[in-house]
Design an enzyme around this catalytic site. Sequence first.
Site, PDB file in Angstrom:
ATOM      1  N   CYS A   1       0.836  -1.214   0.000  1.00 46.48           N
ATOM      2  CA  CYS A   1       0.000   0.000   0.000  1.00 46.48           C
ATOM      3  C   CYS A   1       0.862   1.251   0.000  1.00 46.48           C
ATOM      4  CB  CYS A   1      -0.907   0.019   1.228  1.00 46.48           C
ATOM      5  SG  CYS A   1      -1.948  -1.427   1.385  1.00 46.48           S
TER       6      CYS A   1
HETATM    7  C1  BEZ Z   1       0.550  -4.617   1.894  1.00 46.55           C
HETATM    8  O1  BEZ Z   1       0.083  -3.534   1.549  1.00 46.55           O
HETATM    9  O2  BEZ Z   1       1.750  -4.822   1.832  1.00 46.55           O
HETATM   10  C2  BEZ Z   1      -0.327  -5.731   2.371  1.00 46.55           C
HETATM   11  C3  BEZ Z   1      -1.520  -5.439   3.010  1.00 46.55           C
HETATM   12  C4  BEZ Z   1      -2.323  -6.477   3.461  1.00 46.55           C
HETATM   13  C5  BEZ Z   1      -1.926  -7.783   3.261  1.00 46.55           C
HETATM   14  C6  BEZ Z   1      -0.751  -8.066   2.587  1.00 46.55           C
HETATM   15  C7  BEZ Z   1       0.049  -7.023   2.139  1.00 46.55           C
END
Ligand code: BEZ
Length: 212
Positions: free
Chosen positions: A45
């Site tokens: 994200c």
């Molecule tokens: C991420 O943004 O890295 C992420 C968020 C939730 C689950 C897995 C990865």
Amino acid sequence: MALHIGAVAPDFTQESTEGSIHFHDWIGKDWVILFSHPKDFTPVCTTELGAVSKLKPEFEKRHIKAIGVSVDPVESHKKWIADIEDTQNAKMNFPILGDSDKKVSKLYDMIHPEWNDTLTVRSVFIIDPNKKIRLIITYPASTGRNFQEILRVIDSLQLTDSHSVATPADWKQGQDVIIAPSLQDPDEMKKKFPKGWKELRPYLRVTPQPDK
Ligand code: BEZ
């Protein structure tokens, strides 16, 4: 009820990193990319929000606004923004909704309980200036989105809304397009496509991009 392409995007009022947003008023006359992310302070994200900030000049050319959403509160988003700006070499320039009460996540079916009961998946909605939903994509949490693809779809929508054409597989700005099968009158076709066209099949007629 499931949301479909062509439906009016549900309206809402929700808090954001840029104050309270009444969605339909905020859309105004622009195109909108509404996208959810599972959680603040997560790696994928972080890269996505940096990537979207860097696309601002491309968004401005196309009259697009971006808006993020997750179930974390605005205060958490604000702390995270400092990390995004530090690590992604980007200045955040669009709002993130703090959807702690899940109002928006539920309206837009962004929580998929088979994956997680409480967190939003990586949803993308393209919404047009008439507030209609024009695209819906859902990505898995472990895959960062391809925002060039989302821009490409908006390019296609803006072109096909104003000309009697559709765009072929993997089309990009400047490439040949397909004449809408509904257009059959040769005189009208000559007016609309003065550069001519190639008829590969009666239903498959290609022409240079008309607005170039
Ligand atoms: C991420 O943004 O890295 C992420 C968020 C939730 C689950 C897995 C990865």
